[in-house]
Design an enzyme around this catalytic site. Structure first.
Site, short mmCIF file in Angstrom:
data_model
loop_
_atom_site.label_atom_id
_atom_site.label_comp_id
_atom_site.label_asym_id
_atom_site.label_seq_id
_atom_site.Cartn_x
_atom_site.Cartn_y
_atom_site.Cartn_z
N ASP A 44 31.90 33.43 18.74
CA ASP A 44 30.70 34.18 19.16
C ASP A 44 30.97 35.48 19.93
O ASP A 44 31.82 35.50 20.81
CB ASP A 44 29.85 33.34 20.12
CG ASP A 44 29.65 31.92 19.68
OD1 ASP A 44 30.08 31.55 18.58
OD2 ASP A 44 29.05 31.16 20.45
N GLU A 226 21.78 26.72 19.70
CA GLU A 226 22.83 27.40 20.46
C GLU A 226 22.48 28.88 20.60
O GLU A 226 21.63 29.41 19.88
CB GLU A 226 24.17 27.31 19.71
CG GLU A 226 24.63 25.89 19.42
CD GLU A 226 26.01 25.82 18.75
OE1 GLU A 226 26.83 25.03 19.20
OE2 GLU A 226 26.24 26.54 17.77
C1 FRU Z 1 28.43 28.67 18.96
C2 FRU Z 1 29.14 27.86 20.02
C3 FRU Z 1 28.42 27.97 21.34
C4 FRU Z 1 29.50 27.67 22.34
C5 FRU Z 1 30.71 28.31 21.68
C6 FRU Z 1 32.01 27.60 21.94
O1 FRU Z 1 29.24 29.07 17.92
O2 FRU Z 1 29.24 26.51 19.60
O3 FRU Z 1 27.30 27.13 21.46
O4 FRU Z 1 29.25 28.21 23.60
O5 FRU Z 1 30.45 28.34 20.29
O6 FRU Z 1 33.08 28.35 21.46
#
Ligand code: FRU
Length: 505
Positions: A44, A226
Site C-alpha cells: 500500500d 481496509e
Molecule cells: C492492505 C493491507 C492493510 C494493512 C497492510 C499491511 O493491503 O492489508 O490493511 O495495513 O496491507 O501491509
C-alpha cells in the site's frame, strides 16, 4: 600469468552477471513511468502528504525480501508527482509491532505541541501490528501509533506514549486516514474495523474519541474492509460538493480479488451518511490491479490526487518479477460528475504526466503500428455508429503472439481488458482472464485513454467515469499496436499516440 588470471576472472564475472547486477529500473518488466521501489517488496501507498513543494509517498515496505514480511514505511518524494527520488526508510518496526498502513498530516497549528523551530510538524498516524499478539490468538493486536518529523520528513521520531488508540477487541482494526475538518476544527480519523468504518475525532492527534460507525450493512462485504479515505469533492459544473468515502476490500472486487469501492454522501464532522441505497456498490476501478489507494493530504490548488497499489492480494507475492515486487498506479485526479444514474466519481491521470510525452507517433488505422518501446499514451475517440460489429478493440502484441486487448462491446455496453494471452500467466489460477467494466453512460461518442507501461495498462474511458488497471508479464515488450473493427477513416475514429520518457535515469 597473473595478468591472464585477472583477465580470466574479469571475463568470468562479466559472463556471470546476475539479475541483481542489472541496474535497477532496467530489469525485465520494470515499470518506466510508474513508481516502484528500488528493490524488494512493496504494498500500500501510505502517508501521502504535500509539504513545501514536495509530494511525499511512503509505502508498505519489506526491505529484506520480495514477499510480504515485517512492515516498514519506505519513502520517496516528488516535486511534480512524476519524477520520484528514493529516500531512506522512514519508519522501522519496534517493540509495539510492524508498521502497517496509515497517513501523514501537516500539523499547521501545532496542535500536538511537537513543533520546536519554524518547520511545521509532519505527523504520521499508523497501525501497529503486534505479531506476538496475533500468534497468541488475541484479537487486540492492532493499535494506532504516531510519529513526527520536524525536518520535512527526512527523519522521524516515534511518540513516547504510543499507542494513542488502543484496540477495543476488534481483530482487524487498522489503516487510519486522518484529515483536518475545518468546520469543527478537529482532526478526523477514518479507520477500517473488519466489516465497517469507524470515525474518531481529536484536538491534538493524541487523544481520540469515537464519533460514529458506518457500513456494516452497506456496499460490498466480499472481504475485510481496509485502507479507507474520506474527503469532500466538488461536483463538476455546479457549486455543490459531496463527501466521498473510499473503502478497499480484501476480496470480492467486481473482477475478483482485492479492489476499492466508494460511497457518496454527507459528513458533518462526526457521522457519514450514504446518499445511495445500502446495497449499491460503486467501484473506483474495474481492473484487477488498483488496491489500497488513498489521496494526498494538503495537496495544493484544492486538488484531490489519488494513488493506488498496482497489484492484487490474489497473486501480488508470486508475480514473475525478480528483484522487486509491485508498482503504484499513475497519480489520478478525482472529481464528481452528475450522470443520468446519479453522481459518480470521474478519475483522470494528473496533467503533470503530459510532460513525459516526447514524441507523437503517427498511427495508420489500417496497419499495425510498430513503436520502439512500451511507454506510451494512446487516446482513441470513436462513435458507436461507426463500429464494425459489436466488438472493437485495440491489441498490443509481440512476435511471440502474446497480447493484451482493450475494447468496447456495444450490445453489452461494456469496456474490457483481456489479458488471457498476455505472456506469463501461469503463476496464478485467477490471473488469466478478461475483465469487464459496465459503462455508466450510453453516449454514442466513446473516448478511451490508455497509459501503457512495460507491465501494466491503465484505461480511462468516458472522461474518467470508467477506470481499469491491469498488470501483465509478456516474454518481450508488446510493441505492435493494432486497431480491430474500428471503421477506418479519419472521420469515424481518431487516435493519438505519444511515446513517453522514462522517469528513471
Ligand atoms: C492492505 C493491507 C492493510 C494493512 C497492510 C499491511 O493491503 O492489508 O490493511 O495495513 O496491507 O501491509
Amino acid at each position: 600469468m597473473r595478468i591472464s588470471l585477472i583477465i580470466f576472472y574479469a571475463l568470468f564475472l562479466f559472463c556471470n552477471k546476475t539479475v541483481s547486477q542489472v541496474s535497477p529500473y532496467k530489469e525485465k518488466h520494470r515499470p518506466q513511468f510508474h513508481f516502484s521501489p528500488p528493490a524488494h517488496w512493496m504494498n500500500d501507498p501510505n502517508g501521502m502528504v504535500y509539504y513545501k513543494g514536495e509530494y511525499h509517498l511512503f509505502y508498505q515496505y519489506y526491505p529484506d525480501s520480495t514477499i510480504w514480511g515485517p512492515m516498514h514505511w519506505g519513502h520517496a518524494i516528488s516535486k511534480d508527482l512524476v519524477i520520484w527520488e528514493n529516500l531512506p526508510i522512514a519508519l522501522y518496526p519496534d517493540s509495539l509491532g510492524y508498521i502497517f498502513s496509515g497517513s501523514v498530516v501537516v500539523d499547521e497549528n501545532n496542535t500536538t505541541g511537537f513543533q520546536k523551530g519554524t518547520e511545521k510538524p509532519l505527523v504520521a498516524i499508523f497501525t501497529y501490528h503486534d505479531m506476538g499478539g496475533e500468534k497468541a490468538g488475541r484479537n487486540n493486536f492492532q493499535t494506532q501509533g504516531i510519529a513526527y518529523s520536524l525536518d520535512k520528513g527526512r527523519s522521524w521520531k516515534k511518540y513516547a506514549n504510543n499507542p494513542v488508540l488502543s484496540n477495543p477487541g476488534i481483530k482487524d482494526f487498522r489503516d487510519p486516514k486522518v484529515s483536518w475538518h475545518a468546520a469543527s476544527k478537529k482532526w478526523i480519523m477514518t479507520m477500517a474495523a473488519g466489516n465497517h468504518i469507524r470515525f474518531y475525532q481529536s484536538a491534538n492527534l493524541k487523544n481520540w474519541q469515537l464519533t460514529s460507525i458506518f457500513g456494516n450493512m452497506e456496499g460490498s462485504h466480499g472481504g475485510v474492509w481496509e485502507c479507507p479515505d474520506l474527503f469532500e469533492l466538488p461536483i463538476k459544473n455546479t457549486q455543490k460538493s459531496k463527501w466521498v468515502l473510499l473503502v478497499s476490500i480484501g476480496n470480492g472486487a467486481p473482477n475478483g480479488g482485492s479492489g476499492t469501492q466508494y460511497f457518496i454522501g454527507d459528513f458533518d464532522g462526526k457521522k457519514f451518511s450514504n446518499n445511495n441505497p445500502k446495497e449499491k456498490m460503486l467501484w473506483v476501478d474495474y481492473g484487477c490491479d488498483n488496491y489500497a489507494g488513498v489521496t494526498w493530504s494538503n495537496a495544493p490548488d484544492k486538488r484531490t490526487v489519488f494513488l493506488g497499489w498496482m497489484s492484487n492480494w490474489q497473486y501480488a507475492q508470486i508475480v514473475p518479477t525478480k528483484t522487486w515486487r509491485s508498482a503504484m498506479t499513475i497519480p489520478r485526479e478525482l472529481s464528481l460528475q452528475q450522470t443520468l444514474n446519479g453522481i459518480r466519481m470521474a478519475i483522470s491521470p494528473v496533467q503533470e504526466l503530459q510532460k513525459l510525452r516526447f514524441d507523437s507517433i503517427p498511427i495508420d488505422l489500417l496497419k499495425t503500428t510498430v513503436y520502439p518501446a512500451n511507454s506510451n499514451e494512446l487516446t482513441v475517440t470513436f462513435y458507436k455508429k461507426n463500429m464494425i460489429g459489436d466488438d472493437v478493440y485495440i491489441e498490443l502484441s509481440n512476435a511471440n503472439n502474446e497480447s493484451i486487448k482493450v475494447g468496447y462491446q456495444k450490445n453489452e455496453n461494456q469496456f474490457y481488458i483481456d489479458r488471457q494471452k498476455s505472456g506469463d500467466t501461469h503463476f496464478s489460477k485467477t490471473f488469466s482472464a478478461k475483465h469487464i467494466a459496465p459503462r455508466l453512460i450510453n453516449d454514442n461518442k466513446i473516448t478511451m485513454q490508455l497509459w501503457i507501461d512495460d507491465s501494466s495498462i491503465e484505461l480511462f474511458a468516458d472522461d474518467g467515469l470508467i477506470n481499469m488497471t491491469d498488470i501483465f508479464f509478456p516474454s518481450q515488450k508488446l510493441s505492435f499496436l493494432k486497431f480491430n473493427n474500428f471503421k477506418k477513416d479519419a472521420f469515424s475514429t481518431k487516435a493519438k499516440l505519444y511515446k513517453l520518457e522514462s522517469i528513471w535515469k
